[in-house]
Structure formats: C-alpha cells, structure tokens
Motif scaffolding. Structure first.
Motif, PDB file in Angstrom:
ATOM      1  N   THR A   1       0.805  -1.229   0.000  1.00  0.00           N
ATOM      2  CA  THR A   1       0.000   0.000   0.000  1.00  0.00           C
ATOM      3  C   THR A   1       0.837   1.278   0.000  1.00  0.00           C
ATOM      4  O   THR A   1       0.324   2.341  -0.344  1.00  0.00           O
ATOM      5  CB  THR A   1      -0.920   0.052   1.237  1.00  0.00           C
TER       6      THR A   1
ATOM      7  N   HIS B   1     -11.699  -3.949   5.387  1.00  0.00           N
ATOM      8  CA  HIS B   1     -11.415  -2.960   4.351  1.00  0.00           C
ATOM      9  C   HIS B   1     -10.596  -3.583   3.223  1.00  0.00           C
ATOM     10  O   HIS B   1     -10.939  -3.456   2.027  1.00  0.00           O
ATOM     11  CB  HIS B   1     -10.673  -1.782   4.982  1.00  0.00           C
TER      12      HIS B   1
ATOM     13  N   TYR C   1     -12.619  -6.225   1.272  1.00  0.00           N
ATOM     14  CA  TYR C   1     -13.639  -5.643   0.390  1.00  0.00           C
ATOM     15  C   TYR C   1     -13.031  -5.299  -0.969  1.00  0.00           C
ATOM     16  O   TYR C   1     -13.589  -5.655  -2.028  1.00  0.00           O
ATOM     17  CB  TYR C   1     -14.238  -4.394   1.029  1.00  0.00           C
ATOM     18  N   TYR C   2     -11.912  -4.605  -0.959  1.00  0.00           N
ATOM     19  CA  TYR C   2     -11.280  -4.204  -2.229  1.00  0.00           C
ATOM     20  C   TYR C   2     -10.716  -5.403  -2.985  1.00  0.00           C
ATOM     21  O   TYR C   2     -10.729  -5.425  -4.218  1.00  0.00           O
ATOM     22  CB  TYR C   2     -10.181  -3.177  -1.959  1.00  0.00           C
TER      23      TYR C   2
ATOM     24  N   ASN D   1     -13.658  -7.449  -4.596  1.00  0.00           N
ATOM     25  CA  ASN D   1     -14.315  -6.736  -5.696  1.00  0.00           C
ATOM     26  C   ASN D   1     -13.344  -6.328  -6.802  1.00  0.00           C
ATOM     27  O   ASN D   1     -13.673  -5.464  -7.630  1.00  0.00           O
ATOM     28  CB  ASN D   1     -15.023  -5.493  -5.142  1.00  0.00           C
TER      29      ASN D   1
ATOM     30  N   ARG E   1     -10.739  -4.551  -6.779  1.00  0.00           N
ATOM     31  CA  ARG E   1     -10.438  -3.114  -6.754  1.00  0.00           C
ATOM     32  C   ARG E   1      -9.210  -2.805  -5.903  1.00  0.00           C
ATOM     33  O   ARG E   1      -9.026  -1.688  -5.455  1.00  0.00           O
ATOM     34  CB  ARG E   1     -11.656  -2.346  -6.202  1.00  0.00           C
ATOM     35  N   PHE E   2      -8.365  -3.819  -5.686  1.00  0.00           N
ATOM     36  CA  PHE E   2      -7.224  -3.617  -4.788  1.00  0.00           C
ATOM     37  C   PHE E   2      -6.253  -2.570  -5.326  1.00  0.00           C
ATOM     38  O   PHE E   2      -5.552  -1.914  -4.554  1.00  0.00           O
ATOM     39  CB  PHE E   2      -6.484  -4.933  -4.542  1.00  0.00           C
TER      40      PHE E   2
ATOM     41  N   GLU F   1      -6.933   0.222  -6.252  1.00  0.00           N
ATOM     42  CA  GLU F   1      -7.352   1.542  -5.771  1.00  0.00           C
ATOM     43  C   GLU F   1      -6.702   1.907  -4.446  1.00  0.00           C
ATOM     44  O   GLU F   1      -6.612   3.088  -4.094  1.00  0.00           O
ATOM     45  CB  GLU F   1      -8.881   1.585  -5.618  1.00  0.00           C
ATOM     46  N   ILE F   2      -6.235   0.906  -3.684  1.00  0.00           N
ATOM     47  CA  ILE F   2      -5.603   1.190  -2.399  1.00  0.00           C
ATOM     48  C   ILE F   2      -4.127   0.777  -2.384  1.00  0.00           C
ATOM     49  O   ILE F   2      -3.447   0.910  -1.373  1.00  0.00           O
ATOM     50  CB  ILE F   2      -6.339   0.484  -1.231  1.00  0.00           C
TER      51      ILE F   2
ATOM     52  N   GLN G   1      -2.601  -9.211  -6.429  1.00  0.00           N
ATOM     53  CA  GLN G   1      -3.756  -9.784  -5.740  1.00  0.00           C
ATOM     54  C   GLN G   1      -3.367 -11.002  -4.912  1.00  0.00           C
ATOM     55  O   GLN G   1      -3.863 -11.186  -3.785  1.00  0.00           O
ATOM     56  CB  GLN G   1      -4.836 -10.147  -6.769  1.00  0.00           C
TER      57      GLN G   1
END
Length: 282
Positions: free
Chosen positions: A196, A216, A219-220, A223, A225-226, A228-229, A248
């Motif tokens: 991160t 948290h 969730y990413y 979906n 969307r990892f 994004e963080i 991932q």
C-alpha cells in the motif's frame, strides 16, 4: 602532573572495562555458541567495542536506509542518494527474502527463535540493495521440547498478534504466548507497507482496529479493486495482467497472515514458498 595522572587513570579505566566486558562477552558467546547465525539477509555482526561501561555491538553498515525510508514513509527524511522507485518485482523480492530469514530463525536451530519485532523499520539495505533484518533485542528462544513460551512484551498495538493481546479477541482468555506464528502475524505489517505504501500503524489508526482493517482490505480484494488502495508506484508498474495477479495473490497472502487464529495461519516456511511462487510467476 595532574594531566598525566588523569591520562593514566583514563587508560587504566579503559583497560579495566575491556577486561571486565571482555570476560562478560566471552561468557555469553560461549553460552550461545550453538545458535550462531549465518544468513545473508541478517545484518552481520562484525565486532564489539569493549572500552565503554556497556559493550557496544558493531554491525555492518546499512547505507541504503530502512524500508520505510525507501518507500517514502518518513516524514522528514535526511538527505540521501536518489533511489530507484521500488517496483512490484523488487518489493516481492524483499518480502520473499525477509520471509526466508524468519523461516530460518524458526527451523534452523535446536531452539526455534521468535523474532517478535517484524516491522518495516527493522529492515535495512546494504550498498548492494540487499534487504537485511536487524535488531534481535526482543527475540526469544522456545525451550527445547516446547511449542511456545510465555513472556511479557511491550510493543506498538498494531504489531501484536491477537493471541498475545487480550482486547483484540475478548471471546476467550489470552496469555502472553509466543511461538513462530506470532512472527507470521507481524510479518503482515511488512507486506501491508510494501503493497500500500502506507504505514501499517497509520492504516490501523484510520480504520480503528485490525478487524476493520481486514474487512477494508478484503472488500477491495473481493471486488477486484485492490489497485485503488495499492501504492501508486506499484499501480503504474502493472503493465500486464500477470503483474496484477501477483499483486492480488500477495494481498490474499497478507490477509492469511492476519488470521486471528494462530493455528490457522501458515508457517513462515509456507509463506516463503508462496511468495517465491508469486515472485517467479512472471
């Protein structure tokens, strides 16, 4: 005359310290001679200064700073050479090397060594850009024939495994129990910062608890969307689908290391194997 006497006294004091400290250090070295460490990712001990009231250990120089400094997490970093950004491949290599080092501590000695302080600031880089684990001041050995050891430890809240800290999981009584799985849990702090680009303590402060942080991250990840963080430096480097799969896979491994149940966590040897597979997958 006074200055001559003073110089003589200083020399005598230093000689006394050397004799006294030398005897102490020699005794400790003999006592621990069966657990000598020889690993390329452990900061090498090169000597000891005996001319001080308390002996000072001398290690090889970690010229290329700590992991948080390399990622850019230090608020006011001192002037340093211009480093290349840590791309995903290099970060996976760092994680794999430190995981291998911890596995070595766990299985390479008659009495397994629990490092107990696996945090990013305990990882240095030498002039060849090789990651080195250092500072064994909190390490502890598990007695032969035992599966754990009970001890007290003062450590930042975010870095303690739940089996050690009662307030994390109030459903059952916790004790200050340490074994190899404690290092697996705290190793997740290294993985989190590598993935991160944020300090794990900052992440914990933002989300309030480890459990909410896990929700948290999950969730990413669930979906897709990892990214994004993830650290923007890593995201910029995701030039192909395989690299995104690597990211991932490493994120999933981080969540597994954060498992509240010590029994259900992988061993450090298994974590090393998984990281090697991820690293070699592209």
């Amino acid at each position: 005359m006074c200055s001559i006497i003073r110089k003589f006294k200083d020399r005598t004091d230093k000689r006394t310290l050397m004799v006294r400290n030398g005897a102490t250090v020699l005794k400790e070295l003999i006592a621990s001679s069966h657990a000598q460490m020889d690993h390329k990712h452990i900061l090498k001990l090169i000597g000891c200064c005996l001319e001080t009231p308390i002996p000072i250990l001398v290690f090889e120089y970690g010229e290329y700073r700590t992991l948080p400094e390399r990622i850019g997490l230090c608020g006011n970093p001192q002037p340093r050479p211009q480093f290349e950004p840590l791309r995903l491949k290099h970060r996976l290599k760092i994680a794999m090397d430190i995981a291998h080092t911890l596995a070595y501590l766990h299985v390479g000695f008659p009495r397994p060594i629990v490092f107990r302080h696996v945090i990013p600031s305990r990882i240095l880089f030498n002039e060849e850009n090789v990651a080195k684990l250092f500072d064994f001041s909190l390490s502890i050995s598990i007695p032969e024939g035992e599966t754990h050891i009970t001890d007290c430890l003062m450590q930042p809240r975010g870095y303690c495994a739940p089996e050690y800290v009662p307030e994390y999981v109030p459903e059952y009584m916790r004790t200050g129990v340490f074994n190899e799985k404690y290092d697996v849990y705290t190793f997740s702090a290294v993985l989190l910062e590598l993935l991160t680009g944020q300090g794990s303590m900052d992440l914990l402060h933002t989300h309030g608890s480890v459990r909410h942080l896990i929700e948290h991250l999950n969730y990413y990840l669930q979906n897709n969307r990892f990214t994004e963080i993830a650290d923007p430096i890593i995201v910029q480097d995701l030039s192909c689908t395989e690299k995104e799969h690597q990211l991932q896979a490493c994120a999933r491994l981080t969540l597994e290391c954060l498992n509240e149940s010590a029994v259900d966590r992988a061993t450090m040897a298994d974590v090393t194997k998984r990281l090697r597979q991820i690293y070699c997958s592209i």
